[in-house]
Design an enzyme around this catalytic site. Structure first.
Site, PDB file in Angstrom:
ATOM      1  CB  CYS A   1     -19.694  -0.206  -2.565  1.00  0.00           C
ATOM      2  SG  CYS A   1     -18.030  -0.827  -2.233  1.00  0.00           S
TER       3      CYS A   1
ATOM      4  NE  ARG B   1     -22.284 -10.471   2.465  1.00  0.00           N
ATOM      5  CZ  ARG B   1     -22.939 -11.375   3.194  1.00  0.00           C
ATOM      6  NH1 ARG B   1     -24.219 -11.226   3.449  1.00  0.00           N
ATOM      7  NH2 ARG B   1     -22.313 -12.446   3.671  1.00  0.00           N
TER       8      ARG B   1
ATOM      9  CE  LYS C   1     -21.974  -3.408   5.202  1.00  0.00           C
ATOM     10  NZ  LYS C   1     -22.236  -4.545   4.356  1.00  0.00           N
TER      11      LYS C   1
ATOM     12  N   GLY D   1     -25.671   3.613   1.816  1.00  0.00           N
ATOM     13  CA  GLY D   1     -24.548   4.554   1.869  1.00  0.00           C
ATOM     14  C   GLY D   1     -23.283   3.742   1.726  1.00  0.00           C
TER      15      GLY D   1
ATOM     16  CD  GLU E   1     -13.565  -9.191  -3.029  1.00  0.00           C
ATOM     17  OE1 GLU E   1     -12.528  -9.746  -3.399  1.00  0.00           O
ATOM     18  OE2 GLU E   1     -14.442  -9.777  -2.368  1.00  0.00           O
TER      19      GLU E   1
ATOM     20  NE  ARG F   1     -15.197   3.981   2.348  1.00  0.00           N
ATOM     21  CZ  ARG F   1     -14.545   3.025   1.667  1.00  0.00           C
ATOM     22  NH1 ARG F   1     -13.779   3.351   0.649  1.00  0.00           N
ATOM     23  NH2 ARG F   1     -14.675   1.756   1.999  1.00  0.00           N
TER      24      ARG F   1
ATOM     25  CE  LYS G   1     -18.723  -4.747  -6.590  1.00  0.00           C
ATOM     26  NZ  LYS G   1     -19.147  -5.382  -5.347  1.00  0.00           N
TER      27      LYS G   1
ATOM     28  CG  ASP H   1      -2.151   0.888   1.045  1.00  0.00           C
ATOM     29  OD1 ASP H   1      -3.269   0.341   0.994  1.00  0.00           O
ATOM     30  OD2 ASP H   1      -1.990   2.125   0.957  1.00  0.00           O
TER      31      ASP H   1
ATOM     32  CE  LYS I   1      -5.829   2.549   4.916  1.00  0.00           C
ATOM     33  NZ  LYS I   1      -6.566   2.585   3.662  1.00  0.00           N
TER      34      LYS I   1
HETATM   35  N1  LIG Z   1     -15.237  -1.906   0.499  1.00  0.00           N
HETATM   36  C1  LIG Z   1     -15.978  -2.871  -0.023  1.00  0.00           C
HETATM   37  O1  LIG Z   1     -16.849  -3.433   0.629  1.00  0.00           O
HETATM   38  C2  LIG Z   1     -15.771  -3.299  -1.459  1.00  0.00           C
HETATM   39  C3  LIG Z   1     -16.439  -4.440  -1.934  1.00  0.00           C
HETATM   40  C4  LIG Z   1     -16.252  -4.826  -3.243  1.00  0.00           C
HETATM   41  C5  LIG Z   1     -15.470  -4.074  -4.084  1.00  0.00           C
HETATM   42  N2  LIG Z   1     -14.867  -2.938  -3.613  1.00  0.00           N
HETATM   43  C6  LIG Z   1     -14.031  -2.181  -4.546  1.00  0.00           C
HETATM   44  O2  LIG Z   1     -12.686  -2.405  -4.177  1.00  0.00           O
HETATM   45  C7  LIG Z   1     -11.903  -1.225  -4.403  1.00  0.00           C
HETATM   46  C8  LIG Z   1     -11.221  -0.796  -3.110  1.00  0.00           C
HETATM   47  O3  LIG Z   1     -12.218  -0.429  -2.176  1.00  0.00           O
HETATM   48  P1  LIG Z   1     -11.865  -0.088  -0.659  1.00  0.00           P
HETATM   49  O4  LIG Z   1     -13.151   0.166   0.027  1.00  0.00           O
HETATM   50  O5  LIG Z   1     -10.929  -1.113  -0.123  1.00  0.00           O
HETATM   51  O6  LIG Z   1     -11.056   1.287  -0.874  1.00  0.00           O
HETATM   52  P2  LIG Z   1     -10.092   2.042   0.159  1.00  0.00           P
HETATM   53  O7  LIG Z   1      -9.998   3.429  -0.368  1.00  0.00           O
HETATM   54  O8  LIG Z   1     -10.566   1.806   1.552  1.00  0.00           O
HETATM   55  O9  LIG Z   1      -8.696   1.303   0.027  1.00  0.00           O
HETATM   56  C9  LIG Z   1      -7.887   1.438  -1.093  1.00  0.00           C
HETATM   57  C10 LIG Z   1      -6.425   1.308  -0.664  1.00  0.00           C
HETATM   58  O10 LIG Z   1      -5.601   1.430  -1.825  1.00  0.00           O
HETATM   59  C11 LIG Z   1      -4.420   2.111  -1.455  1.00  0.00           C
HETATM   60  N3  LIG Z   1      -3.757   2.654  -2.639  1.00  0.00           N
HETATM   61  C12 LIG Z   1      -4.078   3.739  -3.374  1.00  0.00           C
HETATM   62  N4  LIG Z   1      -3.209   3.906  -4.396  1.00  0.00           N
HETATM   63  C13 LIG Z   1      -2.321   2.885  -4.320  1.00  0.00           C
HETATM   64  C14 LIG Z   1      -1.197   2.493  -5.100  1.00  0.00           C
HETATM   65  N5  LIG Z   1      -0.827   3.194  -6.171  1.00  0.00           N
HETATM   66  N6  LIG Z   1      -0.506   1.398  -4.733  1.00  0.00           N
HETATM   67  C15 LIG Z   1      -0.864   0.688  -3.640  1.00  0.00           C
HETATM   68  N7  LIG Z   1      -1.928   1.006  -2.866  1.00  0.00           N
HETATM   69  C16 LIG Z   1      -2.649   2.095  -3.202  1.00  0.00           C
HETATM   70  C17 LIG Z   1      -4.936   3.175  -0.511  1.00  0.00           C
HETATM   71  O11 LIG Z   1      -3.883   3.715   0.278  1.00  0.00           O
HETATM   72  C18 LIG Z   1      -5.958   2.380   0.313  1.00  0.00           C
HETATM   73  O12 LIG Z   1      -5.362   1.780   1.445  1.00  0.00           O
HETATM   74  C19 LIG Z   1     -12.870  -0.195  -4.977  1.00  0.00           C
HETATM   75  O13 LIG Z   1     -12.829  -0.263  -6.366  1.00  0.00           O
HETATM   76  C20 LIG Z   1     -14.215  -0.678  -4.476  1.00  0.00           C
HETATM   77  O14 LIG Z   1     -15.274  -0.248  -5.284  1.00  0.00           O
HETATM   78  C21 LIG Z   1     -14.976  -2.556  -2.319  1.00  0.00           C
END
Ligand SMILES: NC(=O)c1ccc[n+]([C@@H]2O[C@H](COP(=O)([O-])OP(=O)(O)OC[C@H]3O[C@@H](n4cnc5c(N)ncnc54)[C@H](O)[C@@H]3O)[C@@H](O)[C@H]2O)c1
Length: 417
Positions: A245, A132, A308, A242, A129, A315, A189, A12, A17
């Site tokens: 996603c 939930r 939730k 909310g 992905e 967010r 998705k 990351d 983190k």
């Molecule tokens: N949160 C969910 O429940 C969920 C479920 C299914 C799909 N998704 C999808 O998964 C993706 C990620 O969602 P999230 O909620 O985990 O987002 P998030 O913003 O919480 O996490 C993303 C992470 O990526 C890191 N990051 C950013 N740029 C980077 C880089 N260049 N190299 C390495 N790391 C980098 C950020 O620092 C962060 O820790 C999104 O596309 C989202 O739509 C999320």
């Protein structure tokens, strides 16, 4: 992945983190995650780093960075593009880059072409992905289904075989696996999320009608939910959806359809979004009405801030949004959430945060239950009655036992009931 027996390098760009994770600390609240993280670290099969060079030699490179909403509503792909640019120099022929982020349809083909040009023999596939939040560990270890979006030909076949090895444990347990082309996988998705959002807004639209005619949307949902073609899940009227996603995904999907010249096909998603946002306004108006039209000088207990339960994610949280609006309108908001106070305070430091539900409830002129945590379902209305200044409750998630609260002397207002 480490729990499943794979050797994992996790990268990351956020050093804080990475430091937390390396120390065995989950950077957000997710049931079961600390245990899995501890197990994985103890096994020696995972390491956390900010150095992209450490991924060199991996057979499979998962890409799971954020795709937040950009200023026009379209997905902001800068993180995906930056991660691909940083990763590509460390990918070798015969390796796979596997996209997990939710992206606009067409992104995978573009990234795949760039990858093949830079690293001949490397293959990009899309494996959306579906986890939930609140069930992330369980959904990762044993998901509902796997979707593999792969290019045609021998590279695609090798990708399927490789992903089958990655997911061997779940596949052996019978998890369905669907193989398709890249754009279909991307669409699976985003269309799944559009459907879920539509289902929630449908029942909230019924709640609006029920409120006008004196019907009960909960009874309605139970009755229509018995029809197997409809199903009872995602038919709980309340404050709507909310989180990180659904809201951004339906807006990104509309924006992408507009770009593709088929905006009309998804025009209904604007109504889905508007219906969803009206629920928040409705609760603010209801609060005003129940407080005699004046919010200034009133104390409002807000129970629930996360979008939730079983998550600290705020967010685009309806609960936090409502708390902030009531504060803006002059109310003194005393907010409490079992896990989301720290994340909420970052976005809205102006609110008053309580350390317990009791503290938030003490002296309240109005109680709003905005996230359906078990802790709130289990509240003893008699005990709550002895804490508040005025026994009035808005059940924004229809999660309270209405009869018990009324028996304890409360004016109870639910959603669509
Ligand atoms: N949160 C969910 O429940 C969920 C479920 C299914 C799909 N998704 C999808 O998964 C993706 C990620 O969602 P999230 O909620 O985990 O987002 P998030 O913003 O919480 O996490 C993303 C992470 O990526 C890191 N990051 C950013 N740029 C980077 C880089 N260049 N190299 C390495 N790391 C980098 C950020 O620092 C962060 O820790 C999104 O596309 C989202 O739509 C999320």
């Amino acid at each position: 992945m480490a729990k499943l027996g794979h050797d994992v390098v996790a990268v990351d760009v956020d050093p804080a983190k990475i430091e937390q994770l390396a120390a065995g600390e989950a950077p957000f609240f997710e049931p079961g995650l600390p245990e899995v993280l501890g197990e994985a670290l103890a096994s020696g099969r995972i390491r956390f780093t900010t150095e992209m060079a450490d991924v060199a030699g991996s057979q499979v490179h998962f890409l799971a960075v954020g795709t937040p909403q950009g200023p026009t509503g379209a997905a902001d792909l800068r993180y995906v593009d930056a991660a691909m640019a940083a990763l590509t120099p460390y990918v070798s022929a015969g390796e796979f880059v596997v996209g997990k982020s939710t992206v606009p349809v067409g992104t995978a083909a573009r990234l795949g072409a760039d990858l093949s040009a830079a690293v001949p023999g490397a293959t990009l596939v899309w494996n959306p992905e579906f986890l939930r939040e609140g069930f992330a560990v369980q959904d990762t270890i044993s998901p509902d289904r796997f979707v593999y979006g792969v290019p045609e030909g021998a590279d695609g076949e090798r990708a399927v075989a490789t992903l089958d090895e990655v997911y061997a444990t779940a596949l052996a347990d019978g998890t369905p696996r669907l193989v398709m082309d890249l754009p279909t996988a991307e669409l699976v998705k985003i269309s799944a999320n559009a459907f879920l959002a539509t289902k929630i807004s449908f029942i909230n639209a019924m709640a609006e009608i029920a409120e006008v005619v004196g019907a009960d949307v909960t009874a309605l949902a139970d009755a229509i939910g018995h029809d197997a073609r409809i199903g009872r899940k995602f038919l709980n009227a309340g404050l709507g959806f909310g989180g990180g996603c659904l809201p951004k995904d339906i807006r990104a999907f509309q924006a992408r359809a507009d770009e593709l010249g088929v905006g009309e096909s998804l025009a209904f998603l604007a109504d889905v979004d508007a219906t969803n946002l009206r629920r928040r306004a409705h609760v603010v108006e209801l609060a005003e009405e129940l407080l005699g039209g004046v919010l200034a000088g009133k104390r409002v207990a807000v129970l629930g801030l996360a979008f939730k339960p079983n998550s600290d994610d705020v967010r685009d949280s309806p609960a936090l949004d409502i708390a902030a609006r009531l504060h803006e309108l002059g109310a003194t908001v005393a907010a409490y959430d079992p896990e989301a106070v720290v994340t909420a305070r970052r976005l809205h430091p102006e609110l008053e945060y309580a350390e317990t539900a009791e503290e938030a409830l003490t002296g309240a002129d109005l109680v709003l239950v905005l996230t359906e945590w078990d802790e709130f379902r289990r509240l003893d209305p008699g005990a709550v009655a002895s804490l508040v200044a005025s026994p009035v409750v808005v059940d924004g998630r229809n999660c309270l036992d209405r009869d018990a609260w009324r028996a304890a002397g409360f004016t109870h207002r639910g959603m669509g009931r």
